[in-house]
Every structure is written in C-alpha cells, then in structure tokens.
Design an enzyme around this catalytic site. Sequence first.
Site, PDB file in Angstrom:
ATOM      1  N   LYS A 115       0.739  -1.101   0.102  1.00  0.00           N
ATOM      2  CA  LYS A 115      -0.294   0.408   0.045  1.00  0.00           C
ATOM      3  C   LYS A 115       1.303   1.316   0.238  1.00  0.00           C
ATOM      4  O   LYS A 115       1.705   0.904   1.280  1.00  0.00           O
ATOM      5  CB  LYS A 115      -0.776   0.315   1.088  1.00  0.00           C
ATOM      6  CG  LYS A 115      -2.407   0.741   0.915  1.00  0.00           C
ATOM      7  CD  LYS A 115      -3.210  -0.469   0.571  1.00  0.00           C
ATOM      8  CE  LYS A 115      -4.444   0.802   0.688  1.00  0.00           C
ATOM      9  NZ  LYS A 115      -5.922  -0.429   0.469  1.00  0.00           N
ATOM     10  N   TYR A 122     -24.739   1.699  -2.866  1.00  0.00           N
ATOM     11  CA  TYR A 122     -26.518   1.585  -3.473  1.00  0.00           C
ATOM     12  C   TYR A 122     -26.092   0.592  -4.554  1.00  0.00           C
ATOM     13  O   TYR A 122     -27.405   0.389  -4.325  1.00  0.00           O
ATOM     14  CB  TYR A 122     -25.383   2.648  -4.398  1.00  0.00           C
ATOM     15  CG  TYR A 122     -26.421   3.514  -5.179  1.00  0.00           C
ATOM     16  CD1 TYR A 122     -27.638   4.183  -5.424  1.00  0.00           C
ATOM     17  CD2 TYR A 122     -26.622   2.633  -6.061  1.00  0.00           C
ATOM     18  CE1 TYR A 122     -28.275   4.204  -5.705  1.00  0.00           C
ATOM     19  CE2 TYR A 122     -27.589   3.091  -7.018  1.00  0.00           C
ATOM     20  CZ  TYR A 122     -28.450   3.890  -7.034  1.00  0.00           C
ATOM     21  OH  TYR A 122     -29.862   3.957  -7.687  1.00  0.00           O
ATOM     22  N   VAL A 169     -19.791   1.090  -2.571  1.00  0.00           N
ATOM     23  CA  VAL A 169     -20.385  -0.265  -2.305  1.00  0.00           C
ATOM     24  C   VAL A 169     -22.173  -0.364  -2.208  1.00  0.00           C
ATOM     25  O   VAL A 169     -23.389  -1.325  -2.352  1.00  0.00           O
ATOM     26  CB  VAL A 169     -20.121  -0.648  -1.234  1.00  0.00           C
ATOM     27  CG1 VAL A 169     -20.165  -2.287  -1.104  1.00  0.00           C
ATOM     28  CG2 VAL A 169     -18.528  -0.552  -1.962  1.00  0.00           C
ATOM     29  N   GLY A 182     -22.649   4.971  -0.491  1.00  0.00           N
ATOM     30  CA  GLY A 182     -21.531   5.476  -1.712  1.00  0.00           C
ATOM     31  C   GLY A 182     -21.630   4.328  -2.678  1.00  0.00           C
ATOM     32  O   GLY A 182     -22.640   3.730  -3.104  1.00  0.00           O
ATOM     33  N   GLY A 214     -24.341   3.047   4.934  1.00  0.00           N
ATOM     34  CA  GLY A 214     -23.430   3.770   3.623  1.00  0.00           C
ATOM     35  C   GLY A 214     -23.828   3.458   2.656  1.00  0.00           C
ATOM     36  O   GLY A 214     -24.359   2.587   2.172  1.00  0.00           O
TER      37      GLY A 214
END
Length: 367
Positions: A82, A189, A187, A185, A183
């Site tokens: 990362k 939705y 994902v 967003g 949430g």
Amino acid sequence: MTEKIFDYMSNYGYEKILLFQNEDVGLRAVLAIHSTVLGPAAGGCRFWTYASDLDAMEDAMRLARGMTYKYAAAGVNLGGGKVVVIGDPKRKDREMLFRALGRFINKLRGEYLTGEDVGTTLQDMDYMRMETPYVITLSKASGGAGPIGGATAFGVLQAMKACAEETWGAGANLQGRKIVVQGLGAVGYPMVEYLVKEGAAVTIADIDAQKVAQVKNDFGVNAMDVRDIFSADADIYCPCALGGVVNDETLEQFRVKIICGSANNQLRAEKHGDALQQRGILYAPDYIANAGGTVFDTDRLWGGVNVERGMNKVSKIYERMKQVIDISKSQNIPTYLAADHIAEERIAQARAIKRIGGYNQSAPLTL
Ligand code: NAD
C-alpha cells in the site's frame, strides 16, 4: 510500534518500506510492501492528511498487511502493499503529483502494483499510468475495469447468502429478511439494489440526507436515523461506511444475527470479534466479504478485462465464506481468526516455492 520499526517488521513479516519525496511537486509518500510471497505486492494508493509522518507509515504498513491477507484468502496470486500520499486529498493540482509517484513506482519494475483507494480517483490512476504500467485500477477509457463498487457489493451478497444458510438452515435465502444497510456510497448503493432484488426488507441509513432521499426514491426502501443503526430490530446489519463499527459501545446494542458488509476494519479490536462469537452473532470477516472489487479488478492481469470471468471469481466468495464458517465451527474459533488461518496457510504453502525465486513476472507485464 514506532520506536521499534524493525522489530515490528520482523514480527509481522514485512519485506520493505520505501519513502518517496519530490519537493518540486510536493510529493511525500510511504510505500509499505508487506509480502511478495504469492506474487507482486498489490494494493491501492491512499491520499490523506496524517497527524505525523509516522502515522502515515503505520497506516501504510497496516493496510499493506491487510492486502496480503485479502488476496491470500481470496486465492489471488498477489502479495500485499500500500502506498500512502501525505497531503490534502482535496488538492486540485494533481497531475504532476501522481505522475511523480508513478515514476517512483515504475522504478520498482512491477514489485508493487497500485490502484485507487480513499482520497484518490480513477483520474489520479490515469495520471500514474502515464509514467508506469504498474497501475491496476484504471478507468474503462484507459483499458481498466472502471468503478469496482458493484463487484464489491456482489461479493458481499455472496458472503451474506452463505451466512444466511448457516443461520437459518440450508436453502435459506434473503427473501423477507430485515437488513440494515449503513452507507450508500460506491458499495452501499449497488448493495441496496442487489438486496431489493433478493426480496429483502431493506432499511437504509447515511449521514448524507441527499443520498438517503435518492436511494429511497430509486428503490422504495425505508430509512432510519444513523443513531439507531446498531440497536435496530433487524436480521442482518450490513456496514458499508466506516470501520470500527463493532466496538465496546455497539456490541451490547446489536440485535441482529449476522454482520456482513463491505467496510474495512469493522472490528475495533480483535476482542470484539471474540465477543460476537460468544453472543452468537455470525460475523463475515471484512476482508473475506469485501474482496469482490479487488478480485474483479485484478482479474485483468490474467488476460485483460473480462466481466464474466471476473464476476465468476467474485462469486467464489460464497464458498470462501462457507469455508470460514466450517473452520470456525470445527476449531471453535471466531470467524475473523478462521479467515486469518486460510490466508496464512496459503502463504505458508507458497513460501515453499518462493525459494526458487522469480514470482510470476508475466502478470505485471501483461498490463
Ligand atoms: P463511499 O465513500 O463511496 O461511501 C461511504 C458512504 O458512507 C457515504 O455515502 C457516506 O456519507 C456514508 N457514511 C459515512 N459515515 C457514515 C456513518 N457514520 N453512518 C452512515 N453513513 C455514513 O465509500 P465506498 O467505496 O462505498 O466504501 C464503503 C466502505 O467499504 C469503506 O469502508 C471502504 O473502505 C470499504 N470498501 C470499499 C470497496 C469498494 O469497492 N469501493 C472495496 C472494499 C472495501
């Protein structure tokens, strides 16, 4: 961990940490490569304001290790890495910043493959792609798979179905189940969309009133105040917002039977995973349930974008979740530990051939 970085690295098996700097464009970034045992280290690029440089390093390290486990448990031949860029994620002049980072990444010749993460966009990936082929997440226009939230939601659905069968018996589905989605967003939705198609009784919650109104309008679902999420009278809690949602305060409130969502780091601490098991709440380990996007996204390394093949791989999350449940039951350990065992076993097996050297070099070269 800060005073004893090398001890921490050796305790948790980190390979290397690199610091990138370019004063001219204001780039300061930390790349942590946790493992290249299974293949080149892959994991997104986070752009965030950190309280200190060491905080940034710690975040990169923690996230890189998480990627190793996510890929290993999902059976994807990639290691974990990362990169975090230190700065204001809302910064406007981004092209040279990300092209500079792309140049640094290019020098690693495929040892690390980058992608989108919190604070970065597909546009930023396209900038990096100008300097290096070692970028996985790309817009469709640049030859990538495009947004991956839908694939992540599809993967969460698979894990949820496996959990439902375990909880309510073979053949159980999500029809009529009361599910709270937190949430709405990238994902959340599509998650609501999938669940409504399954016939579930979905209730939504988001801090963004506009999103709530939109999703209510699009799918005809009910909404609840975010403060009521944890104590909701529901069957399944599907966290698709922030991490740390299973903690000392929320644990006592849960009335659900299953927790299964996309949010990363859902357990504030491991003890909260132990407590869920004791309370008889089935927890789908986050990196098992939310691997769909990365599985779909990296699939193109093995022969270009192919939606059918990619989604087919994502659907295997169902079997993986069943495997996690089986291990958890047979060894009487919490599901988060069962998931770790699957990942660690695969890495241990692959270590045997690592000594020969040269992981699948053709993978990054097919980018
Ligand atoms: P997003 O930023 O698109 O959406 C997050 C949504 O959560 C926003 O609508 C926001 O308003 C809402 N939110 C924030 N705090 C909230 C709160 N306290 N209560 C209710 N709603 C709240 O993010 P996303 O891409 O949909 O990702 C959601 C989670 O899933 C994150 O934890 C992310 O790390 C994880 N995840 C995402 C993907 C992916 O494919 N995007 C893959 C793996 C994991």
